[in-house]
Write a protein that holds these residues in place. Structure first.
Motif, short mmCIF file in Angstrom:
data_model
loop_
_atom_site.label_atom_id
_atom_site.label_comp_id
_atom_site.label_asym_id
_atom_site.label_seq_id
_atom_site.Cartn_x
_atom_site.Cartn_y
_atom_site.Cartn_z
N MET A 140 14.39 56.59 -13.26
CA MET A 140 12.94 57.59 -14.14
C MET A 140 13.47 58.66 -13.13
SD MET A 140 11.44 56.68 -16.82
CE MET A 140 11.10 54.57 -17.33
N VAL A 141 13.36 60.05 -13.60
CA VAL A 141 13.90 61.32 -12.94
C VAL A 141 11.99 62.08 -12.89
CG1 VAL A 141 14.48 63.56 -12.77
CG2 VAL A 141 15.39 61.81 -13.79
N SER A 142 11.15 62.36 -11.64
CA SER A 142 9.98 62.66 -11.51
C SER A 142 10.21 63.92 -11.45
CB SER A 142 9.41 61.80 -10.51
OG SER A 142 9.93 62.14 -9.16
N ASP A 143 8.80 64.35 -11.43
CA ASP A 143 8.91 66.57 -11.08
C ASP A 143 10.07 67.29 -11.93
OD1 ASP A 143 6.21 65.46 -9.59
OD2 ASP A 143 7.92 65.46 -7.73
N ALA A 144 10.02 66.88 -13.31
CA ALA A 144 11.29 67.41 -13.65
C ALA A 144 10.74 68.60 -14.78
CB ALA A 144 11.47 65.92 -14.47
N TYR A 145 9.49 68.77 -14.67
CA TYR A 145 9.15 69.95 -15.47
C TYR A 145 8.46 71.66 -14.69
CZ TYR A 145 8.35 66.36 -19.15
OH TYR A 145 8.61 64.78 -20.08
N GLU A 146 9.32 71.97 -15.34
CA GLU A 146 9.20 73.53 -14.85
C GLU A 146 8.16 74.94 -15.91
OE1 GLU A 146 12.40 75.55 -12.49
OE2 GLU A 146 12.15 74.13 -11.08
N TYR A 147 7.70 74.85 -15.40
CA TYR A 147 6.90 75.94 -16.49
C TYR A 147 6.52 77.08 -16.33
CZ TYR A 147 5.47 70.75 -18.31
OH TYR A 147 4.28 69.61 -18.69
N TYR A 148 7.27 77.83 -17.45
CA TYR A 148 7.12 79.31 -17.32
C TYR A 148 6.69 79.81 -17.78
CZ TYR A 148 12.08 78.42 -15.17
OH TYR A 148 12.58 77.51 -14.65
N ASP A 149 5.91 79.62 -19.20
CA ASP A 149 5.51 79.89 -20.60
C ASP A 149 4.52 78.98 -20.91
OD1 ASP A 149 4.27 80.79 -22.89
OD2 ASP A 149 5.07 82.50 -22.68
N GLN A 150 3.40 79.24 -20.80
CA GLN A 150 2.09 78.13 -21.23
C GLN A 150 2.48 77.43 -22.60
OE1 GLN A 150 -1.00 76.87 -19.04
NE2 GLN A 150 0.62 77.86 -17.85
N ARG A 151 2.95 77.97 -23.62
CA ARG A 151 3.85 77.31 -24.71
C ARG A 151 4.44 76.64 -24.30
NH1 ARG A 151 5.85 83.06 -27.72
NH2 ARG A 151 6.72 83.53 -25.41
N PHE A 152 5.10 76.60 -22.99
CA PHE A 152 5.87 74.73 -22.99
C PHE A 152 4.92 73.85 -22.48
CE2 PHE A 152 9.11 72.83 -20.40
CZ PHE A 152 10.17 72.82 -21.35
N ARG A 153 4.17 73.93 -22.56
CA ARG A 153 2.99 72.70 -22.10
C ARG A 153 2.72 72.42 -23.37
NH1 ARG A 153 0.95 72.43 -17.33
NH2 ARG A 153 1.60 73.92 -15.83
N ALA A 154 2.33 72.36 -24.32
CA ALA A 154 2.09 72.02 -25.56
C ALA A 154 3.79 71.88 -26.54
CB ALA A 154 1.39 72.81 -26.93
N LEU A 155 4.86 71.76 -25.85
CA LEU A 155 6.21 71.37 -26.23
C LEU A 155 6.87 70.27 -25.46
CD1 LEU A 155 8.33 74.39 -26.61
CD2 LEU A 155 6.94 73.16 -28.34
N THR A 156 5.63 69.87 -24.63
CA THR A 156 6.10 68.41 -23.50
C THR A 156 5.03 67.74 -23.65
OG1 THR A 156 5.78 69.64 -21.83
CG2 THR A 156 7.48 69.93 -22.24
N VAL A 157 5.46 66.66 -23.00
CA VAL A 157 4.60 65.18 -22.74
C VAL A 157 4.44 64.71 -21.50
CG1 VAL A 157 3.73 62.83 -23.32
CG2 VAL A 157 4.82 64.20 -25.15
#
Length: 305
Positions: free
Chosen positions: A3-20
């Motif tokens: 597994m790869v942990s801490d994989a997400y970087e959010y530059y725009d709040q819209r990306f949160r709705a596109l990820t799990v």
């Protein structure tokens, strides 16, 4: 499986709705020399991808793991499927685009333009009208590592279109340095094409351009859609909302249809390509140097089948 942990970087709040956010990036396989060209077979529930330098194609089946799909693949790179579900493959060694028919026979889609051999077809997409579009940089003829060293017979590195009815090969656009990944918007009104010219020239282009698609496959004037700050854009895909998910150095960056950088999925290796798969096309499969990764997202891939 790791597994790869801490994989997400959010530059725009819209990306949160596109990820799990709770979905981890999983490494499904490690053992390639240069993993590329993932393509999902929904009717068979498996993924096929190229190991370019190892001259083979591999297949991953959920619950069963990985096996060899094609032992001698002519240094295959990008792959896609046409509207009949047939596998369409870019081959560096033979400098052609091939199609695997339903009976397993391999036929040639394109290997020449104006009677001269292509450079080394890299990535490919099939439009709903059956036309085949592919990029033709020189990577496969620069050395013997991913193909066979040779002189180019063409005037440059171009993007080509193969007519579905006549099979005629025409140049769609000819002002790229190293045309690479390509994909249509969900409505097929825009064709996105990556230029990875910085891979061999630090002053070369490192962006994705967008072209309006007109009647008969004519492309309008292109514009820079997204500039990749680190590394180069290689392969990419578009989701049903029109967001563009592209490889970019050690990660996947997601851009909105307007070109806003929404977020990034970090990987521990250089990413080459990606595709959406799984039953609902909401699982992102990522090829990165020696490995195949996967992560569930809240977006659905636009490309079918």
């Amino acid at each position: 499986m790791s597994m790869v942990s801490d994989a997400y970087e959010y530059y725009d709040q819209r990306f949160r709705a596109l990820t799990v956010p709770i979905a981890k990036v999983e490494r499904l396989y490690d053992g390639c020399r240069w993993a590329e060209g993932p393509v999902w077979f929904g009717d068979g529930n498996y993924l096929v991808w190229s190991d370019v330098a190892e001259n083979r194609m591999l297949r991953w089946v959920p619950g069963l793991g990985v096996g060899v799909f094609r032992a001698y693949s002519n240094n295959s790179n990008g792959n896609t499927r046409d509207r009949q579900g047939r596998l369409v493959t870019c081959e560096h060694l033979t400098r052609r685009v091939s199609r695997t028919e339903a009976d397993g026979k391999i036929t040639v889609v394109a290997d020449r333009y104006n009677g001269k051999r292509l450079n080394s077809p890299n990535d490919v997409v099939v439009k709903s009208d059956g036309s085949v579009w592919f990029t033709d940089p020189s990577y496969g003829i620069l050395s013997d590592y991913e193909g066979e060293r040779a002189e180019s017979e063409q005037t440059g590195c171009h993007v080509y279109r193969v007519d579905a009815q006549s099979g005629a090969v025409t140049i769609a656009i000819d002002d790229f340095v190293k045309p690479n990944g390509l994909a249509f918007s969900p409505d097929e009104k825009i064709l996105y094409i990556a230029d990875s010219g910085r891979s061999h020239d630090e002053k070369g282009p490192h962006h994705i351009r967008a072209f309006e698609v007109g009647e008969g496959g004519k492309l309008g004037k292109g514009r820079v859609f997204a500039e990749i700050e680190h590394g180069v854009p290689d392969g990419f895909r578009v989701d049903t909302q029109g967001n563009v998910w592209t490889s970019a150095q050690d990660g996947v960056i997601c851009y909105s249809p307007e070109g806003a950088k929404l977020g990034r999925i970090k990987l521990p290796e250089m990413v080459s390509n990606l595709t959406f798969g799984g039953e609902k096309r909401n699982r992102l499969f990522i090829t990165a140097t020696s490995s195949l990764y996967a992560v569930y997202v809240s977006a659905n891939g636009a490309q079918r089948p």
